[in-house]
Design a protein around this motif. Structure first.
Motif, PDB file in Angstrom:
ATOM      1  N   ALA A 106       0.115 -10.076  -0.971  1.00 35.63           N
ATOM      2  CA  ALA A 106      -0.384 -10.383   0.323  1.00 35.63           C
ATOM      3  C   ALA A 106      -1.912 -10.609   0.350  1.00 35.63           C
ATOM      4  N   PHE A 107      -2.301 -11.444   1.231  1.00 33.30           N
ATOM      5  CA  PHE A 107      -3.707 -11.750   1.441  1.00 33.30           C
ATOM      6  C   PHE A 107      -4.291 -10.858   2.477  1.00 33.30           C
ATOM      7  N   ILE A 108      -3.565 -10.324   3.534  1.00 30.89           N
ATOM      8  CA  ILE A 108      -3.717  -9.424   4.449  1.00 30.89           C
ATOM      9  C   ILE A 108      -2.476  -8.258   4.780  1.00 30.89           C
ATOM     10  N   VAL A 109      -3.324  -7.156   4.714  1.00 36.28           N
ATOM     11  CA  VAL A 109      -2.113  -5.908   5.084  1.00 36.28           C
ATOM     12  C   VAL A 109      -2.343  -5.327   6.595  1.00 36.28           C
ATOM     13  N   ASP A 110      -1.687  -5.717   7.227  1.00 36.74           N
ATOM     14  CA  ASP A 110      -1.790  -5.269   8.783  1.00 36.74           C
ATOM     15  C   ASP A 110      -1.177  -4.014   9.152  1.00 36.74           C
ATOM     16  N   VAL A 111      -1.696  -2.823   9.396  1.00 36.46           N
ATOM     17  CA  VAL A 111      -1.113  -1.401   9.565  1.00 36.46           C
ATOM     18  C   VAL A 111      -1.472  -0.984  10.988  1.00 36.46           C
ATOM     19  N   ARG A 112      -0.199  -0.439  11.475  1.00 34.21           N
ATOM     20  CA  ARG A 112      -0.621   0.187  12.829  1.00 34.21           C
ATOM     21  C   ARG A 112       0.108   1.578  12.793  1.00 34.21           C
ATOM     22  N   GLY A 113      -0.883   2.274  13.642  1.00 29.80           N
ATOM     23  CA  GLY A 113      -0.551   3.640  13.547  1.00 29.80           C
ATOM     24  C   GLY A 113      -1.470   4.641  13.118  1.00 29.80           C
ATOM     25  N   ALA A 114      -1.991   5.717  13.714  1.00 31.04           N
ATOM     26  CA  ALA A 114      -3.229   6.531  13.482  1.00 31.04           C
ATOM     27  C   ALA A 114      -2.851   7.332  12.025  1.00 31.04           C
ATOM     28  N   ARG A 115      -1.722   7.768  12.077  1.00 33.64           N
ATOM     29  CA  ARG A 115      -1.325   8.313  10.595  1.00 33.64           C
ATOM     30  C   ARG A 115      -1.257   7.382   9.522  1.00 33.64           C
ATOM     31  N   ASN A 116      -0.706   6.110   9.591  1.00 31.64           N
ATOM     32  CA  ASN A 116      -0.912   5.264   8.598  1.00 31.64           C
ATOM     33  C   ASN A 116      -2.127   4.943   8.347  1.00 31.64           C
ATOM     34  N   TYR A 117      -3.048   4.659   9.116  1.00 32.81           N
ATOM     35  CA  TYR A 117      -4.309   4.678   8.992  1.00 32.81           C
ATOM     36  C   TYR A 117      -4.872   5.515   8.018  1.00 32.81           C
ATOM     37  N   GLU A 118      -4.693   6.910   8.469  1.00 26.00           N
ATOM     38  CA  GLU A 118      -5.491   8.075   7.671  1.00 26.00           C
ATOM     39  C   GLU A 118      -4.955   8.046   6.182  1.00 26.00           C
ATOM     40  N   MET A 119      -3.905   7.676   5.837  1.00 27.04           N
ATOM     41  CA  MET A 119      -3.157   7.448   4.620  1.00 27.04           C
ATOM     42  C   MET A 119      -3.125   6.526   3.666  1.00 27.04           C
ATOM     43  N   MET A 120      -3.689   5.559   4.248  1.00 26.07           N
ATOM     44  CA  MET A 120      -3.772   4.204   3.603  1.00 26.07           C
ATOM     45  C   MET A 120      -5.193   3.707   3.369  1.00 26.07           C
ATOM     46  N   GLN A 121      -6.067   4.522   3.194  1.00 28.87           N
ATOM     47  CA  GLN A 121      -7.392   4.472   3.166  1.00 28.87           C
ATOM     48  C   GLN A 121      -7.647   3.890   1.478  1.00 28.87           C
ATOM     49  N   GLY A 122      -8.693   3.100   1.157  1.00 28.75           N
ATOM     50  CA  GLY A 122      -9.091   2.777  -0.207  1.00 28.75           C
ATOM     51  C   GLY A 122      -8.035   1.909  -0.871  1.00 28.75           C
ATOM     52  N   LEU A 123      -7.189   1.110  -0.289  1.00 28.67           N
ATOM     53  CA  LEU A 123      -6.154   0.349  -1.110  1.00 28.67           C
ATOM     54  C   LEU A 123      -7.058  -0.906  -1.325  1.00 28.67           C
ATOM     55  N   LYS A 124      -6.794  -1.640  -2.719  1.00 32.53           N
ATOM     56  CA  LYS A 124      -7.464  -2.906  -2.853  1.00 32.53           C
ATOM     57  C   LYS A 124      -6.778  -4.049  -2.116  1.00 32.53           C
ATOM     58  N   LYS A 125      -6.941  -4.105  -1.019  1.00 34.76           N
ATOM     59  CA  LYS A 125      -6.673  -5.045  -0.126  1.00 34.76           C
ATOM     60  C   LYS A 125      -7.327  -5.331   1.057  1.00 34.76           C
ATOM     61  N   GLN A 126      -7.257  -6.460   1.478  1.00 34.59           N
ATOM     62  CA  GLN A 126      -7.929  -6.664   2.929  1.00 34.59           C
ATOM     63  C   GLN A 126      -7.116  -5.967   3.769  1.00 34.59           C
ATOM     64  N   MET A 127      -7.419  -4.947   4.556  1.00 33.57           N
ATOM     65  CA  MET A 127      -6.798  -4.414   5.473  1.00 33.57           C
ATOM     66  C   MET A 127      -7.312  -4.419   6.805  1.00 33.57           C
TER      67      MET A 127
END
Length: 481
Positions: A106-127
């Motif tokens: 993927a070029f972009i990872v689009d994440v919805r939801g506060a819990r998902n935001y808290e758990m997906m920090q620091g990935l080597k992708k444009q988020m």
């Protein structure tokens, strides 16, 4: 988000999406339906929960809704993934291997939801993260009050984290009484909402915005041609400066990546990073230099203070700052670059000096009979018809497709009385192929450098342009003081 899409017109751009709540996902599906219709190079992999988890949308839910979203049903560029997360939050350590492969592509990872935001920090992708602040945890990480029901949509560059110190939240509190993490989203609001890109979007119609959009349009449409013509060419005088740099290096306006590749090869390190505001150029760089793909970022040069974290040993600005939106912005951007350099850090900068001519102010005696009254009137008509006022690029006057009225001898005479240009739109306006440039004399550049907190490590060098007689390159190696 739309900047990434609008600066790419050729290459496939994959979005991997992790939806959250059922009701919210109805709007997300409609958004994606419109997105696929508007952007033909975009494809979307939607990864809902594979099993029921509270009020989150699941694979079965999505498939049952396809009759209401006919623009997505059976669309070749939209796929719903069956093996999505099996927990309430997206635990990246427990994702299916197939999901990981999709994220890697993927070029972009689009994440919805506060819990998902808290758990997906620091990935080597444009988020990109979207959620509403409505509970204590999301207040702690966002710094926003649930009383305002704020909707958050922010971006992360590769490896970025926008909050930390969650366990220390008892040491800090919101005015409404909520505990706050040591660093929250609101502490970095300007950065996370897009910085200069967001400001440009809000100032649509203003002159700087028009200049910026002209550049974005040009480099989106011409990124591939630019790479074919110039992507493999690095001038010897530029290499001489790059050879003096080492350590952790940031390249501003890296285009398709030639400086990053050269420095990484020469220093044998992985600490060379480059960014460019053209997503298409960055896609090319990632394909050309696959081993360095995580070192290329999409960002605007006015946001240099936000790129990655920590200090750099050196910064490279090779023919990038010539696209500043005003000449006065050079001081601002040099100071931002200075904030990213360690003490004694180096900056290689390369700009342009260009001259024009005030033809309408010249009397016939200036050319000692070289230009007849008839030719003088022809020049006057040319200047007026091109709507450039009295100052024009004298190089234009010997182009056959324009006036073709001057001999090389007269052209050299014009150069001798030429006036430095400050800024201009250059290119073919009738084809929409225009770029904005700012120019500096050596003295102007020297004064701005010294006023911006640098010393000139090596004196400014003037290199004649190889094909345009009225243009010279100005190169300098600076040191932070």
């Amino acid at each position: 988000f739309f900047h990434l899409l609008n600066t790419n017109s050729v290459y496939p751009l994959k979005v991997v999406s992790f939806p959250d709540d059922y009701i919210e996902s109805l709007f997300l599906l409609k958004f994606y339906e419109l997105l696929l219709n508007e952007y033909k190079m975009v494809s979307i992999d939607l990864i809902p929960k594979s099993v029921p988890c509270s009020n989150d949308i699941t694979y079965d839910h999505v498939m049952s809704l396809m009759h209401a979203f006919r623009g997505l049903a059976n669309h070749s560029r939209f796929q719903v993934v069956t093996d999505g997360p099996k927990t309430g939050g997206v635990n990246v350590l427990k994702l299916d291997e197939g999901v990981w492969r999709r994220m890697a592509d993927a070029f972009i990872v689009d994440v919805r939801g506060a819990r998902n935001y808290e758990m997906m920090q620091g990935l080597k992708k444009q988020m990109f993260f979207g959620f509403m602040v409505c509970r204590d945890f999301s207040v702690s990480v966002s710094g926003l009050s649930p009383r305002d029901r704020p909707l958050v949509f922010i971006r992360h560059l590769q490896g970025e984290r926008s909050f930390d110190g969650f366990k220390q939240r008892h040491l800090r509190s919101h005015p409404d009484g909520y505990m706050l993490a040591k660093r929250t989203i609101f502490d970095n609001k300007a950065k996370l909402e897009g910085g200069h890109i967001a400001q440009i979007a809000k100032s649509a119609g203003a002159q700087p915005s028009e200049r910026w959009h002209a550049l974005a349009k040009f480099y989106s449409a011409n990124a591939l041609d630019f790479d074919k013509k110039w992507g493999g060419i690095l001038e010897e005088e530029v290499k001489a400066y790059l050879d003096k740099l080492s350590g952790r290096i940031l390249v501003i306006g890296c285009g398709s990546g030639k400086e990053v590749d050269y420095l990484a090869e020469r220093t044998r390190t992985r600490t060379i990073f480059g960014f460019d505001f053209s997503s298409e150029a960055i896609l090319i760089a990632r394909m050309k230099y696959h081993d360095l793909r995580d070192n290329f970022l999409v960002e605007d040069m006015y946001n240099v203070e936000y790129v990655l974290g920590g200090e750099f040993d050196a910064v490279v600005a090779n023919a990038s700052l010539l696209h500043l939106l005003t000449q006065d912005d050079l001081t601002i951007v040099l100071q931002k670059i200075r904030s990213r350099l360690r003490d004694g850090g180096l900056l290689f900068v390369r700009l342009i000096h260009k001259v024009g001519c005030a033809l309408l102010d010249m009397d016939d005696d200036s050319f000692q009979g070289l230009i007849t009254p008839t030719v003088k009137e022809s020049l006057r008509e040319y200047v007026c018809s091109n709507k450039k006022g009295e100052f024009i690029d004298v190089n234009d006057l010997i182009q056959p497709h324009k006036s073709g009225v001057l001999s090389p001898h007269v052209f050299q005479k014009l150069l001798s009385v030429a006036i430095p240009l400050r800024e201009e739109i250059d290119g073919h306006e009738e084809r929409g192929e225009v770029r904005w440039f700012v120019y500096f004399t050596p003295d102007e550049l020297r004064n701005i450098i010294l006023a911006s907190g640098y010393k000139i490590r090596e004196e400014i060098v003037v290199h004649p342009h190889r094909s345009v007689p009225t243009v010279s390159w100005l190169s300098a190696l600076l040191e932070k003081v």
